[in-house]
Design a protein around this motif. Structure first.
Motif, PDB file in Angstrom:
ATOM      1  N   UNK A 181      36.369  38.057  44.945  1.00 32.79           N
ATOM      2  CA  UNK A 181      35.657  36.916  44.382  1.00 32.79           C
ATOM      3  C   UNK A 181      34.192  36.906  44.812  1.00 32.79           C
ATOM      4  N   UNK A 182      33.307  36.630  43.882  1.00 29.61           N
ATOM      5  CA  UNK A 182      31.883  36.500  44.168  1.00 29.61           C
ATOM      6  C   UNK A 182      31.576  35.048  44.514  1.00 29.61           C
ATOM      7  N   UNK A 183      30.600  34.844  45.412  1.00 28.90           N
ATOM      8  CA  UNK A 183      30.238  33.483  45.819  1.00 28.90           C
ATOM      9  C   UNK A 183      28.749  33.254  45.557  1.00 28.90           C
ATOM     10  N   UNK A 184      28.418  32.017  45.191  1.00 27.33           N
ATOM     11  CA  UNK A 184      27.003  31.709  44.988  1.00 27.33           C
ATOM     12  C   UNK A 184      26.357  31.375  46.328  1.00 27.33           C
ATOM     13  N   UNK A 185      25.050  30.983  46.304  1.00 26.48           N
ATOM     14  CA  UNK A 185      24.316  30.736  47.548  1.00 26.48           C
ATOM     15  C   UNK A 185      24.842  29.532  48.316  1.00 26.48           C
ATOM     16  N   UNK A 186      25.607  28.670  47.622  1.00 23.05           N
ATOM     17  CA  UNK A 186      26.188  27.504  48.288  1.00 23.05           C
ATOM     18  C   UNK A 186      27.593  27.771  48.818  1.00 23.05           C
ATOM     19  N   UNK A 187      28.049  29.003  48.643  1.00 21.98           N
ATOM     20  CA  UNK A 187      29.365  29.359  49.160  1.00 21.98           C
ATOM     21  C   UNK A 187      30.509  29.026  48.232  1.00 21.98           C
ATOM     22  N   UNK A 188      30.203  28.685  46.995  1.00 22.52           N
ATOM     23  CA  UNK A 188      31.255  28.342  46.050  1.00 22.52           C
ATOM     24  C   UNK A 188      31.628  29.566  45.203  1.00 22.52           C
ATOM     25  N   UNK A 189      32.920  29.773  44.997  1.00 24.07           N
ATOM     26  CA  UNK A 189      33.340  30.899  44.147  1.00 24.07           C
ATOM     27  C   UNK A 189      32.923  30.645  42.702  1.00 24.07           C
ATOM     28  N   UNK A 190      32.411  31.654  42.055  1.00 19.00           N
ATOM     29  CA  UNK A 190      31.978  31.455  40.670  1.00 19.00           C
ATOM     30  C   UNK A 190      32.427  32.569  39.731  1.00 19.00           C
ATOM     31  N   UNK A 191      32.813  33.707  40.253  1.00 14.37           N
ATOM     32  CA  UNK A 191      33.244  34.769  39.342  1.00 14.37           C
ATOM     33  C   UNK A 191      33.969  35.856  40.129  1.00 14.37           C
ATOM     34  N   UNK A 192      34.787  36.580  39.435  1.00 12.45           N
ATOM     35  CA  UNK A 192      35.463  37.722  40.032  1.00 12.45           C
ATOM     36  C   UNK A 192      34.501  38.907  40.095  1.00 12.45           C
ATOM     37  N   UNK A 193      34.501  39.582  41.228  1.00  7.89           N
ATOM     38  CA  UNK A 193      33.674  40.772  41.359  1.00  7.89           C
ATOM     39  C   UNK A 193      34.253  41.914  40.530  1.00  7.89           C
ATOM     40  N   UNK A 194      33.417  42.601  39.814  1.00  5.02           N
ATOM     41  CA  UNK A 194      33.864  43.728  39.013  1.00  5.02           C
ATOM     42  C   UNK A 194      33.197  45.004  39.529  1.00  5.02           C
ATOM     43  N   UNK A 195      33.963  46.068  39.595  1.00  6.84           N
ATOM     44  CA  UNK A 195      33.412  47.322  40.094  1.00  6.84           C
ATOM     45  C   UNK A 195      33.937  48.492  39.278  1.00  6.84           C
ATOM     46  N   UNK A 196      33.043  49.422  38.966  1.00  9.52           N
ATOM     47  CA  UNK A 196      33.417  50.617  38.217  1.00  9.52           C
ATOM     48  C   UNK A 196      32.468  51.750  38.577  1.00  9.52           C
ATOM     49  N   UNK A 197      33.014  52.928  38.766  1.00  6.94           N
ATOM     50  CA  UNK A 197      32.214  54.108  39.078  1.00  6.94           C
ATOM     51  C   UNK A 197      32.751  55.301  38.305  1.00  6.94           C
ATOM     52  N   UNK A 198      31.851  56.228  37.986  1.00  9.69           N
ATOM     53  CA  UNK A 198      32.246  57.471  37.345  1.00  9.69           C
ATOM     54  C   UNK A 198      32.616  58.480  38.430  1.00  9.69           C
ATOM     55  N   UNK A 199      33.858  58.948  38.415  1.00 14.00           N
ATOM     56  CA  UNK A 199      34.338  59.921  39.408  1.00 14.00           C
ATOM     57  C   UNK A 199      33.984  61.343  39.009  1.00 14.00           C
ATOM     58  N   UNK A 200      34.354  61.701  37.789  1.00 17.23           N
ATOM     59  CA  UNK A 200      34.113  63.051  37.278  1.00 17.23           C
ATOM     60  C   UNK A 200      33.470  62.953  35.898  1.00 17.23           C
ATOM     61  N   UNK A 201      32.389  63.666  35.750  1.00 19.41           N
ATOM     62  CA  UNK A 201      31.690  63.694  34.474  1.00 19.41           C
ATOM     63  C   UNK A 201      32.152  64.886  33.650  1.00 19.41           C
ATOM     64  N   UNK A 202      32.524  64.629  32.403  1.00 21.14           N
ATOM     65  CA  UNK A 202      32.851  65.693  31.456  1.00 21.14           C
ATOM     66  C   UNK A 202      31.641  65.822  30.522  1.00 21.14           C
TER      67      UNK A 202
END
Length: 264
Positions: A197-218
């Motif tokens: 969960x992502x938090x704003x500057x006031x410490x309140x949850x506001x969104x789910x953290x999303x993460x994506x990376x490219x492992x192998x490039x074709x």
């Protein structure tokens, strides 16, 4: 590799002939063998310095496949003598031509549609680093969209969204390969995960953290390698020592012949 000017060689040749009829070819043979031995060691150093080797410089199939051969023992014709340094054509039943391709900067051609390349992320932030064992392509456990959802989308963009949604919903990491390649996306194996969960500057949850990376490039079917002259540099470095090595071998042979039948 063998480089001695004619005048010096003629004098060595005359001195050696006065000691034994085979002293000249034997000295040349030993010189060639010494040069090959030294070039072999220098070549392996250059390979370890210029290439990223899995398993370390002393426990890698590439460095182990670098060999040298002595000049022929029974050969007495100097013009027919040679010693060898290089990578074996095959090693442990596998074709080993990596060093030749790298030496001259040849072009790699994929056996399938694309050349598979591990990204910086997969290598820990640098192309100079090895791919960790848990991120080797054989251990990625790649999923297609049909493996993740009951009703897979047909477009690449929607497949991405479905795969990311599964990773976030199930709170797990997914290594994903889309069914098709489009101009709007990089193509290869992607890693999706829920970063929390992502938090704003006031410490309140506001969104789910999303993460994506490219492992192998074709990417592409061919790749032009950067030329890295490792064997030629080793040969040159050792070759300039040929005169001194020949001189030492000649002096050793003359001393041996002169000491024969002398009392110890």
């Amino acid at each position: 590799m063998f480089n001695i000017d004619g005048k010096d060689f003629k004098q060595f040749e005359e001195n050696l002939k006065n000691t034994h009829k085979y002293a000249v070819p034997d000295t040349v043979r030993k010189t060639l063998t010494t040069l090959a031995y030294k070039a072999h060691a220098e070549y392996k150093k250059n390979v370890s310095k210029n290439l990223v080797l899995r398993g370390g410089k002393n426990n890698n199939i590439v460095t182990k496949s670098i060999h040298w051969e002595k000049a022929q023992y029974k050969e007495k014709n100097i013009d027919n003598m040679y010693s060898l340094v290089g990578q074996l054509n095959t090693f442990y039943g596998k074709e080993t031509d990596q060093l030749r391709k790298q030496e001259f900067g040849e072009t790699l051609v994929a056996k399938s549609k694309h050349i598979t390349k591990a990204t910086k992320y997969t290598r820990g932030g640098s192309y100079r680093k090895l791919v960790p064992k848990d991120k080797l392509i054989a251990k990625t456990n790649v999923k297609r969209i049909k493996d993740l959802v009951k009703y897979p989308a047909t477009g690449t963009t929607m497949q991405f969204k479905q795969a990311i949604a599964v990773a976030h919903r199930q709170h797990k990491t997914i290594n994903f390969l889309p069914e098709t390649e489009t101009s709007g996306h990089k193509f290869g194996i992607f890693q999706f995960w829920d970063s929390g969960t992502k938090y704003d500057k006031n410490g309140k949850p506001h969104a789910k953290g999303k993460a994506a990376k490219l492992l192998y490039s074709f990417k592409d079917k061919t790749q032009k390698l950067e030329a890295k002259p490792m064997l030629s540099l080793a040969s040159h470095k050792v070759g300039i020592q040929s005169k001194e090595i020949f001189k030492k071998e000649a002096e050793r042979r003359i001393a041996k012949e002169m000491s024969k039948k002398l009392k110890k």
